[in-house]
Design a protein around this motif. Structure first.
Motif, short mmCIF file in Angstrom:
data_model
loop_
_atom_site.label_atom_id
_atom_site.label_comp_id
_atom_site.label_asym_id
_atom_site.label_seq_id
_atom_site.Cartn_x
_atom_site.Cartn_y
_atom_site.Cartn_z
N ALA A 151 25.22 20.97 44.92
CA ALA A 151 25.35 21.14 43.47
C ALA A 151 24.64 20.00 42.76
CB ALA A 151 26.82 21.15 43.05
N ALA A 152 24.27 20.25 41.51
CA ALA A 152 23.75 19.19 40.64
C ALA A 152 24.30 19.40 39.25
CB ALA A 152 22.22 19.21 40.61
N TYR A 153 24.85 18.35 38.67
CA TYR A 153 25.33 18.35 37.28
C TYR A 153 24.43 17.41 36.49
CZ TYR A 153 29.44 20.58 39.17
OH TYR A 153 30.28 21.45 39.83
N LEU A 154 23.97 17.89 35.33
CA LEU A 154 23.10 17.08 34.49
C LEU A 154 23.79 16.83 33.16
CD1 LEU A 154 21.13 19.41 36.07
CD2 LEU A 154 19.48 17.70 35.30
N ASN A 155 23.59 15.63 32.64
CA ASN A 155 24.19 15.23 31.37
C ASN A 155 23.07 14.67 30.50
OD1 ASN A 155 25.49 13.93 29.28
ND2 ASN A 155 27.09 13.03 30.55
N ASP A 156 22.57 15.51 29.59
CA ASP A 156 21.50 15.08 28.69
C ASP A 156 22.11 14.71 27.35
OD1 ASP A 156 18.98 15.60 30.26
OD2 ASP A 156 19.93 17.57 30.42
N ASP A 157 22.38 13.44 27.20
CA ASP A 157 23.02 12.94 25.95
C ASP A 157 24.26 13.75 25.60
OD1 ASP A 157 21.13 10.90 25.63
OD2 ASP A 157 19.73 12.27 24.65
N GLY A 158 25.08 14.04 26.60
CA GLY A 158 26.34 14.73 26.35
C GLY A 158 26.26 16.24 26.52
N THR A 175 14.91 9.75 34.60
CA THR A 175 15.93 8.85 34.04
C THR A 175 17.14 9.62 33.51
OG1 THR A 175 14.82 8.93 31.90
CG2 THR A 175 14.21 7.12 33.38
N ARG A 176 17.16 10.96 33.69
CA ARG A 176 18.31 11.74 33.22
C ARG A 176 19.56 11.40 34.03
NH1 ARG A 176 16.35 17.79 33.80
NH2 ARG A 176 17.96 18.32 32.29
N ARG A 177 20.72 11.54 33.40
CA ARG A 177 21.98 11.30 34.12
C ARG A 177 22.30 12.52 34.99
NH1 ARG A 177 26.94 8.57 31.49
NH2 ARG A 177 26.87 7.45 33.47
N VAL A 178 22.50 12.27 36.28
CA VAL A 178 22.80 13.36 37.21
C VAL A 178 23.90 12.98 38.18
CG1 VAL A 178 20.55 14.53 37.21
CG2 VAL A 178 20.91 12.57 38.73
N LEU A 179 24.65 13.99 38.59
CA LEU A 179 25.66 13.86 39.64
C LEU A 179 25.27 14.90 40.69
CD1 LEU A 179 28.25 12.18 39.96
CD2 LEU A 179 29.49 14.01 38.79
N LEU A 180 24.98 14.42 41.90
CA LEU A 180 24.38 15.28 42.92
C LEU A 180 25.29 15.42 44.12
CD1 LEU A 180 20.87 13.54 42.83
CD2 LEU A 180 21.56 15.61 41.58
#
Ligand code: ZN
Length: 240
Positions: A151-158, A175-180
């Motif tokens: 899975a991948a979760y992305l957080n682009d400025d909320g 540089t995007r915030r990700v949880l992999l």
């Protein structure tokens, strides 16, 4: 640097060796917990990881294996397998597992088995839970395991988004915030029975998900020899 990410190996040496055969040469190997439990070869898996000098964090099964009361929350099959694991692991394995931290920060990533918020137990399976994990980590990027599903979760400025990577999928995160989540080496649960793994290229800012076939029947035979629960053997065949 190129990094190999392995999670939820679960004492499955056949799967681990297939992955290590297929993986490219890397600068570091990160192991995101649940190294033992369920599978038939805990000492051998830990020895392989020790030889490789991996960077690893502790999962709920690793905590239970060294005597933790996490076992009280296990279902019957997991509990039976864990009681067996506790009786067979060597002092050397127990000491190595005991030394594992719950969280590691490395190369701009937070490594945690369940989630950066609750490393031992929390399952990140929804974007609201992922958002809480982003809030709980000091780094832009994180690597997790525990669900046994890539899975991948992305957080682009909320603004949260989610992807389910297939074999060969590559995510350019920069540089995007990700949880992999790399998925599980030793007991995949996404309906695909091959061992799941991931590479990270920290310079390019990319994650790539891969699968490796391994000798499932050999692992099932080894599990049968030590009388591990039938359901744990059977599920390897269908990856569920
Ligand atoms: Zn696990």
């Amino acid at each position: 640097m190129l990094i190999l990410v392995l999670s939820d190996i679960h004492a499955n040496l056949e799967a681990l060796d297939a992955v290590l055969d297929d993986a490219p040469a890397v600068g570091e190997t990160w192991v995101i917990g649940d190294i033992v439990g369920y599978g038939p070869e805990p000492d051998e898996v830990v020895e392989r990881l020790r030889e490789r000098g991996v960077i690893a964090v502790r999962g709920n099964h690793d905590a239970a294996a060294i005597g933790g009361d996490e076992i009280d929350y296990f279902n019957e099959d997991a509990r039976r397998a864990m009681l067996w694991t506790r009786t067979v692991i060597s002092d050397r394995t127990r000491a190595w597992l005991t030394a594992l931290p719950e969280r590691v920060v490395r190369e701009g990533f937070t490594l945690a088995h369940g989630s950066p918020r609750d490393p031992i137990w929390e399952y990140v399976t929804t974007t609201p839970v992922a958002r809480a994990s982003f809030d709980a980590m000091a780094t832009d990027h994180g690597v997790i395991g525990h669900t046994h599903r890539p899975a991948a979760y992305l957080n682009d400025d909320g603004v949260m988004s989610f992807m389910t990577p297939a074999e060969g999928s590559q995510l350019v995160f920069g540089t995007r915030r990700v949880l992999l989540n790399a998925g599980s080496v030793g007991q995949p649960r996404d309906g695909i029975n091959t061992a799941a793994w991931m590479t990270l290229d920290t310079e390019a800012g990319t994650a790539t998900w891969q699968r490796s076939a391994y000798d499932i029947a050999a692992v099932q035979a080894a599990m049968r020899r030590v009388a591990l629960p039938a359901f744990l053997r059977d599920r390897l065949a269908y990856g569920g």
